[in-house]
Design a protein around this motif. Structure first.
Motif, short mmCIF file in Angstrom:
data_model
loop_
_atom_site.label_atom_id
_atom_site.label_comp_id
_atom_site.label_asym_id
_atom_site.label_seq_id
_atom_site.Cartn_x
_atom_site.Cartn_y
_atom_site.Cartn_z
N ARG A 38 0.82 -1.22 0.00
CA ARG A 38 0.00 0.00 0.00
C ARG A 38 0.85 1.26 0.00
N ARG A 39 2.13 1.15 0.40
CA ARG A 39 2.98 2.33 0.47
C ARG A 39 3.19 2.95 -0.91
N ASN A 40 3.08 2.13 -1.96
CA ASN A 40 3.32 2.61 -3.32
C ASN A 40 2.09 3.23 -3.97
N LEU A 41 0.94 3.16 -3.30
CA LEU A 41 -0.28 3.68 -3.92
C LEU A 41 -0.23 5.19 -4.11
N VAL A 42 0.47 5.88 -3.23
CA VAL A 42 0.63 7.33 -3.40
C VAL A 42 1.35 7.62 -4.71
N LEU A 43 2.37 6.84 -5.02
CA LEU A 43 3.10 7.05 -6.27
C LEU A 43 2.30 6.58 -7.48
N LYS A 44 1.42 5.60 -7.31
CA LYS A 44 0.53 5.21 -8.40
C LYS A 44 -0.45 6.35 -8.70
N PHE A 45 -0.89 7.04 -7.65
CA PHE A 45 -1.68 8.25 -7.84
C PHE A 45 -0.86 9.28 -8.64
N GLY A 46 0.40 9.42 -8.25
CA GLY A 46 1.29 10.33 -8.98
C GLY A 46 1.43 9.95 -10.44
N ARG A 47 1.49 8.65 -10.72
CA ARG A 47 1.57 8.21 -12.11
C ARG A 47 0.36 8.67 -12.91
#
Length: 344
Positions: free
Chosen positions: A99-108
């Motif tokens: 889940r920590r990477n979901l912020v960066l997926k939002f950024g993508r």
């Protein structure tokens, strides 16, 4: 000249953010979430919005932008990724938590769709704790694509929500400088007395027949005896006679909010995904011998009384506890409405 403002709500959950933005006058076209069970709650309460059961990791630009008229409307992309990896109550590291990477997926998705406006809400730990490296990467995306942005840790109580709940908020704009809108007047602070006393009494384990989601968890006979001995309006487990104190509490002085009661004359503590359980925080009703009901928790999160939740009690509690408070979301929706009106 663009005439409207439309939005997509990523990680929408039960729809607290969608409801608040809609109340402000924004047309929220879509909500995406990986929890299929929340779809009925989301769509029944947000009739103009469509729910899509999808992991945001797999969401593509074409799917996200399908049906959005960007020629005639400004586009707001809102995302409140799961906060648990960065929360202070999460004692585990964030390594290994996908889940920590979901912020960066939002950024993508920001990078791929270049929305006119961006809204993000998360726990303070994203900016000043476990998640600060990830947050810097997110800001780098905004910098690379020439966004103006502002972010700040806010207390939702300052925006008319009867709860002490600190959240990191980031707003961004492709063409206009932005600034986090100021809090409401302190005269607008709402206490629990105004929120909870309108609901009729119920007992632990009881569900009110006429009020949706006004349902309280059952209590064991021992826990009921404990709660009866805790002072009304703000009492804690420290009120308990020795024979009623749990062995683990005799050895540990922390977590004094556990088994505690809320107070009518104060704000609620931060609601969590287990906010209808007295063993998980200060979630006892101020005067009745039970934890707060799902309906009462929803009211503390400023959902209107006709906003109904369609899961079981544990699901409903989780959806309510994880939601963006509706009134808090509306304040930012109104800000984006004003921003878009000045953007033409």
């Amino acid at each position: 000249m663009k005439k409207g403002l439309v939005a997509v709500d990523l990680f929408c959950g039960a729809g607290g953010l969608t409801k608040g933005l809609s109340d402000a006058g924004i047309n929220v076209l879509k909500g995406y979430d990986s929890d299929a069970k929340v779809s009925e709650t989301y769509e029944r309460n947000n009739r103009r919005s469509n729910f899509f059961h999808m992991d945001v990791v797999k969401l593509k630009k074409k799917e996200l932008l399908d049906g959005i008229d960007r020629e005639n409307n400004f586009f707001l992309l809102a995302g409140c990724a799961p906060c648990q990896p960065f929360s202070l109550i999460n004692r585990k590291g964030i390594e290994g938590d996908d889940r920590r990477n979901l912020v960066l997926k939002f950024g993508r998705l920001i990078r791929e769709t270049l929305p006119d406006f961006v809204f993000m809400e998360n726990v303070p730990g994203l900016v000043n704790g476990k998640g600060k490296v990830i947050f810097k990467k997110f800001l780098a995306i905004l910098d690379n694509y020439k966004y103006f942005y502002d972010y700040k840790v806010l207390n939702v109580a300052d925006y008319g929500v009867p709860q002490r709940r600190k959240r990191l908020v980031l707003i961004a704009s492709k063409g206009i400088k932005v600034k986090i809108p100021g809090n409401l007047s302190s005269d607008n602070i709402v206490t629990l007395k105004e929120i909870l006393t309108k609901y009729p009494p119920i007992k632990a384990g009881e569900k009110h027949p006429g009020i949706s989601n006004h349902e309280a968890r059952g209590l064991s006979e021992l826990n009921l005896e404990r709660l009866q001995r805790i002072r009304k309006n703000g009492g804690s487990r420290t009120d308990l006679p020795s024979e009623f104190i749990l062995k683990c509490h005799k050895k540990h002085k922390g977590h004094t909010d556990v088994y505690g009661r809320m107070s009518f004359d104060n704000l609620a503590p931060t609601l969590t995904c287990k906010c209808t359980s007295i063993s998980n925080g200060r979630f006892g009703h101020p005067t009745q011998n039970r934890a707060i009901s799902v309906r009462e928790a929803a009211a503390i999160q400023t959902f209107p009384d006709d906003y109904e939740f369609y899961g079981n009690m544990s699901e409903n509690t989780r959806w309510v506890g994880n939601a963006v408070p509706v009134r808090f979301a509306r304040a930012f929706g109104e800000y984006f409405i004003n921003l878009s009106s000045n953007a033409n």
